[in-house]
Design a protein around this motif. Sequence first.
Motif, PDB file in Angstrom:
ATOM      1  N   GLU A 222      31.378  44.036  36.656  1.00  0.00           N
ATOM      2  CA  GLU A 222      32.988  43.820  36.350  1.00  0.00           C
ATOM      3  C   GLU A 222      33.953  43.424  37.191  1.00  0.00           C
ATOM      4  O   GLU A 222      34.385  42.298  37.159  1.00  0.00           O
ATOM      5  N   ALA A 223      33.331  44.045  38.441  1.00  0.00           N
ATOM      6  CA  ALA A 223      34.490  43.916  39.794  1.00  0.00           C
ATOM      7  C   ALA A 223      34.536  42.686  39.987  1.00  0.00           C
ATOM      8  O   ALA A 223      35.218  42.096  40.395  1.00  0.00           O
ATOM      9  N   LYS A 224      33.210  42.005  40.481  1.00  0.00           N
ATOM     10  CA  LYS A 224      32.684  40.908  41.178  1.00  0.00           C
ATOM     11  C   LYS A 224      32.779  39.956  40.973  1.00  0.00           C
ATOM     12  O   LYS A 224      33.372  39.021  41.314  1.00  0.00           O
ATOM     13  N   ALA A 225      32.904  40.294  39.158  1.00  0.00           N
ATOM     14  CA  ALA A 225      33.570  38.635  38.963  1.00  0.00           C
ATOM     15  C   ALA A 225      34.795  38.841  39.073  1.00  0.00           C
ATOM     16  O   ALA A 225      35.465  37.651  39.330  1.00  0.00           O
ATOM     17  N   ALA A 226      35.229  39.704  38.606  1.00  0.00           N
ATOM     18  CA  ALA A 226      36.802  39.315  38.729  1.00  0.00           C
ATOM     19  C   ALA A 226      37.495  39.243  40.055  1.00  0.00           C
ATOM     20  O   ALA A 226      37.973  37.963  40.516  1.00  0.00           O
ATOM     21  N   ALA A 227      37.007  39.392  41.304  1.00  0.00           N
ATOM     22  CA  ALA A 227      37.226  39.224  42.699  1.00  0.00           C
ATOM     23  C   ALA A 227      36.995  37.683  42.792  1.00  0.00           C
ATOM     24  O   ALA A 227      37.416  36.981  44.053  1.00  0.00           O
ATOM     25  N   ALA A 228      35.715  37.693  42.233  1.00  0.00           N
ATOM     26  CA  ALA A 228      35.463  36.388  42.571  1.00  0.00           C
ATOM     27  C   ALA A 228      36.139  35.032  41.848  1.00  0.00           C
ATOM     28  O   ALA A 228      36.544  34.328  42.745  1.00  0.00           O
ATOM     29  N   LYS A 229      36.959  35.075  40.587  1.00  0.00           N
ATOM     30  CA  LYS A 229      37.416  33.891  40.038  1.00  0.00           C
ATOM     31  C   LYS A 229      39.010  34.190  41.609  1.00  0.00           C
ATOM     32  O   LYS A 229      39.379  33.087  41.937  1.00  0.00           O
ATOM     33  N   THR A 230      39.939  35.404  41.727  1.00  0.00           N
ATOM     34  CA  THR A 230      40.096  35.049  42.894  1.00  0.00           C
ATOM     35  C   THR A 230      39.734  34.608  43.652  1.00  0.00           C
ATOM     36  O   THR A 230      40.562  33.750  44.824  1.00  0.00           O
TER      37      THR A 230
END
Length: 361
Positions: free
Chosen positions: A325-333
Amino acid sequence: MSKIILTGDRPTGKLHVGHYAGSLRRRVELQDSGEYDKIYIMIADAQALTDNADDPEKVRQNVVEVALDYMACGLDPAKSTLFIQSQIPELCELSFYYMNLVTVSRLQRNPTVKAEIQMRNFEASIPVGFFTYPISQAADITAFQATTVPVGEDQMPMLEQTKEIVHKFNTVYGDTLTEPKILLPDNQACLRLPGIDGKAKMSKSLGNCIYLSEEADEVKKKVMSMFTDPGHLRVEDPGSLEGNTVFIYLDAFCKDEHFERYLPDYANLDELKAHYQRGGLGDVKVKKFLNHVMQETLEPIRNRRKELQKDIPYIYEVLKKGSQEAKAAAAKTLDNVRNAMKINYFADQELIQQQSEKFKN
Ligand code: ATP
Ligand code: MG
């Protein structure tokens, strides 16, 4: 604007009561307040490796210890995203770009890094990764667009550094990153809880800790050995509160109801302090009271941890799901950052068009 929390701990050992007072207790309250849209709690293994490069096994072993401590204290994977830093390579890429926005002399001025270099005897041989960890911390915070970072006082310079990077980035490349706010404990004693030896800060690396998972008799032994006022030799002598570790711990952990239960001669901590300063109150009595307070605080944490320890694969599952989940959020940024920096060549039709025109003539 969404309200987002990012905070974390280095897996260099089990968590101690300094973490609890400085950050963990607050995180659980914030989580349960329901006021935040997202809560990210990071186990900073990559940061831990910056000063433990020759002991990676220590870091590896402690990841699950920290996760157990988190959940034992009440961090709930249904409400908070618990994840492992190294599983999010996007953070490295962000750090790489942020490095261009920070000078060496600015890093050298960071008082926490300075103190940590001294503590680790790194003076002549500072690993570059360690020296630049404030930049990687800025990547951690901004990757999740965090608005609130609940931490102890030692993290103030890191938040300052992060804000500077956000400001610089947004000025150069346009508004992209969110500026975070530090959330320090309201209680003075919790800003930087000293070790049981009275040293500046309880720290895993200094071996002066009371761990959250410690057995009752060990906690008692540590409390009874704690540093007090060296000038308070006889019970009748007036005692000083200045730098008196036992009273700092009482400030951090005791509530009025503890007096009702364990020391009913006093209504509250102010009365106990006044008696100590007047003279006639022995250290042993105060330490016994503190022991009751610490036992009451730590017992439920210890018991929950023992339950959690029975299913370690579940803990890793929680961390795996959280990391995804964190990876998906960081990828957006990271996408936003790349777009802002215009290093999104293949998606930039305008650039391709413009270059085609340029070479036509
Ligand atoms: P290390 O010695 O490996 O740096 P540490 O004990 O300093 O470990 P960290 O993982 O660096 O722990 O810190 C995690 C969080 O706990 C940070 O928010 C930090 O501010 C807070 N914290 C750590 N020690 C204390 C303390 N003694 N008092 C208050 N907060 C603390
Ligand atoms: Mg630290």
